[in-house]
Design an enzyme around this catalytic site. Structure first.
Site: not given
Ligand code: CA
Ligand code: CA
Length: 617
Positions: A139, A144-145, A165, A167, A332, A361
């Site tokens: 984090n 920005n959490d 959280g 980033d 994906d 994948e």
């Molecule tokens: Ca964050």
């Protein structure tokens, strides 16, 4: 008519709605493009209340509006632009004149392409990829959490399913750590917006294709992240999902047309059986359910036969390459996509970026099933997927069997030997990504039941194997757990949060054993980084004898000998039978310990241990 999506217990319904809940001009995507692309055409999706009733025009030298498509939903228009060679970078207005005379306008941007040499370099067998889940690594920006207006506001590090959280800034803060470890490429699980009400921290339920999730940062920060990686000699892999989007995606909540996604009379989940795609005896319905069934209630299966969907996805992916300069794509859920579309997609990406890397994948159960999806293979007759490489689940399972299994005709080390022998099915197996674990499976240290010798052997096999090796964050500090549930293999990296009690990003914060693991990987990774024989060199393997498996990686520069003892007791190895590769060499250097070995005629290898020797004249 306006189509509105209602989801009831996973059943997708289309209803007519008279309520306009969107502004007159909600969005235009892509909102910018570039001059000088090989393909001069771009198709814009325009979303706005009853936008289809307007007359569209634009005036800009070199740019032609060649078609305006109306579709079932009046809230959409699709505009075909031709950006000719005479177009210069700049801005122009796209005008939408409503019947009553009102004129809406959108400022369209045409940018100059950035041709810096360290952009879009491709990720190859010269690299070592490090896979990170951005929410769970570090984090770097607590501000920005939690973002107002998003459907999931809560941050709860005590829950495996909630956001924690982590980033992009957190990853930027630790690029030096990755560089020191010997990593050369970083792959993040999808970092674009996943605005779902719950459990979308993994990033595979996209709700906005053109926006980095605000909890991870901004588009500008992502671009900065890529630039910082490139400045340090690291590359970036972007994770794409063609197959599905989150049901909270803006274009799902107000769909352009019914055929935008695969519709079923009632919720139908994919059967997850890739065999139905290639089986000559397959039931067509099994195949349809495999391809068009939904991955999950909250993941709408896109109809890749719809030309508007095709343009939307392909352009979005090219937009991200050009915008951020990323070096490769991981695709994906590859087998669940429409094969013809995916081949066309790959052709278009490669036409713009010949050095770009792509791997799909393929979590499948045999070499043949896996090779089937790759470009120019020898099993999928008559159809070329254009997919350069895949995630090599067969090598992963074979390494686990070599470490944990009992020696037998097809078991133990023989499994790894025979899986490699099946490389004849690929046009080029060195484009496959080899790995021991990832975010969807048990952590490698737990797969070997926390046996440290086996752990080191696995890492040695991984880092000397053909292909592009990939590790998963925390492998180097012995993070563990079985993936039951997935959240257990997606724990936070200790030290990634300022209030963490331990900081395993530093040698001081790691235990002796963790440091030994870290140093072991760092030594091998950095050796690999400087040894072309382990990157682009040939591989020669010998039939295992008495549970001991030997292979060589070699080129004109170096010959590296890898010996793995799959027995539960030490083994003696006489090297006479390897004279094809050992002739002319008299001594060796142990790559891990740097020890000089004067006699290479016979080795004693401890149980389950692996030696990596550089042969010397
Ligand atoms: Ca964050
Ligand atoms: Ca599908």
């Amino acid at each position: 008519m306006k189509l509105r999506l209602v989801i009831t217990s996973g059943l997708i319904l289309i209803t007519r709605s008279i309520w306009a809940q969107i502004p007159a001009l909600e969005r235009v995507e892509p909102a910018s493009w570039w001059v000088g692309m090989k393909n001069p055409k771009v198709q814009l999706i325009v979303h706005g209340n009853n936008i289809a009733s307007s007359t569209v025009s634009l005036t800009y030298t070199g740019v032609k509006l060649t078609a305006v498509h109306k579709v079932e939903n009046n809230n959409y228009l699709f505009l075909d632009l031709d950006i000719t060679a005479s177009a210069k970078p700049g801005q122009f207005k796209i005008l939408f004149k409503k019947p009553a005379g009102q004129v809406l306008s959108f400022n369209y941007k045409l940018n100059q392409r950035d041709r810096s040499p360290n952009r879009t370099q491709g990720v190859t067998n010269k690299d070592l990829i490090y896979l990170i889940m951005p929410d769970r690594f570090s984090n770097g920006d607590p501000a920005n959490d939690s973002k107002t207006g998003m459907r999931e506001m809560k941050v709860n590090r005590d829950s495996m399913y909630a956001r924690h959280g982590g980033d992009i800034q957190g990853i930027i803060n630790h690029l030096g750590y990755l560089k020191d470890l010997g990593v050369t490429a970083v792959w993040l699980t999808p970092e674009i917006e996943n605005d779902e009400p719950r459990a979308s921290y993994h990033g595979y339920s996209v709700t906005d294709h053109y926006k980095i999730d605000p909890r991870y940062g901004t588009n500008e920060l992502y671009k900065t992240f890529v630039e910082k990686c490139h400045a340090l000699g690291l590359k970036v892999v972007k994770d794409l999902v063609h197959n599905h989007v989150g049901t909270e995606h803006w274009f799902i909540k107000d769909m352009p047309m019914k055929s935008w996604v695969h519709q079923w009379p009632k919720y139908t989940q994919s059967n997850f059986r890739d065999a139905a795609v290639m089986d000559p005896h397959a039931s067509p319905m099994d195949k349809k359910i495999m391809l068009d069934g939904w991955f999950d209630h909250h993941m709408a299966d896109l109809n890749e036969n719809n030309p508007y969907v095709q343009n939307y996805l392909t352009q979005n992916h090219i937009w991200w390459i050009e915008y951020a300069g990323v070096d490769g794509f991981r695709l994906d859920t590859y087998p669940y996509n429409d094969a013809a579309y995916m081949a066309d997609w790959a052709r278009k990406v490669k036409a713009e970026y010949p050095h770009f890397s792509i791997f799909g994948e393929t979590l499948v159960w045999s070499v043949a099933n896996q090779a089937y999806f790759t470009q120019g293979n020898t099993v999928n007759r008559g159809f070329d997927t254009q997919l350069p490489g895949v995630t090599d689940s067969q090598i992963k399972d074979a390494i686990a069997e070599a470490l944990n299994g009992k020696d037998g005709w097809t078991d133990g080390v023989h499994r790894l030997y025979s899986v490699l022998a099946q490389d004849f099915m690929y046009q080029d197996p060195t484009r496959n990504v080899v790995f021991l674990d990832n975010h969807d499976m048990s952590r490698f240290y737990s797969i070997v039941k926390e046996d440290f010798t086996k752990f080191k052997s696995g890492m040695a096999l991984l880092l000397t194997m053909r292909g592009i090796p990939q590790m998963y964050y925390g492998d180097e500090i012995l993070m563990k757990n079985l993936s039951n549930p997935d959240g257990l293999v997606r724990l936070d990296f200790p030290g990634g949060w300022s209030d963490d009690k331990e900081n395993k990003f530093t040698a001081k914060g790691r235990s002796d054993k963790e440091n030994e693991a870290f140093d072991y990987i760092r030594t091998l990774a950095n050796y690999r980084k400087n040894t072309t024989a382990l990157q682009t060199g040939k591989l020669m393997q010998y039939i295992p004898q008495d549970g001991v498996y030997v292979y060589f990686r070699y080129d004109t520069e170096k010959t590296v000998m890898i010996i793995y003892n799959g027995n539960d007791k030490p083994a003696n190895l006489h090297t006479d039978r390897f004279s094809e590769r050992m002739a002319g060499f008299n001594t060796a250097i142990n790559v891990i310990t740097n020890e000089h070995i004067s006699d290479i005629k016979e080795f004693i290898i401890p149980a389950k241990a692996t030696f990596v020797f550089e042969l010397k004249k």
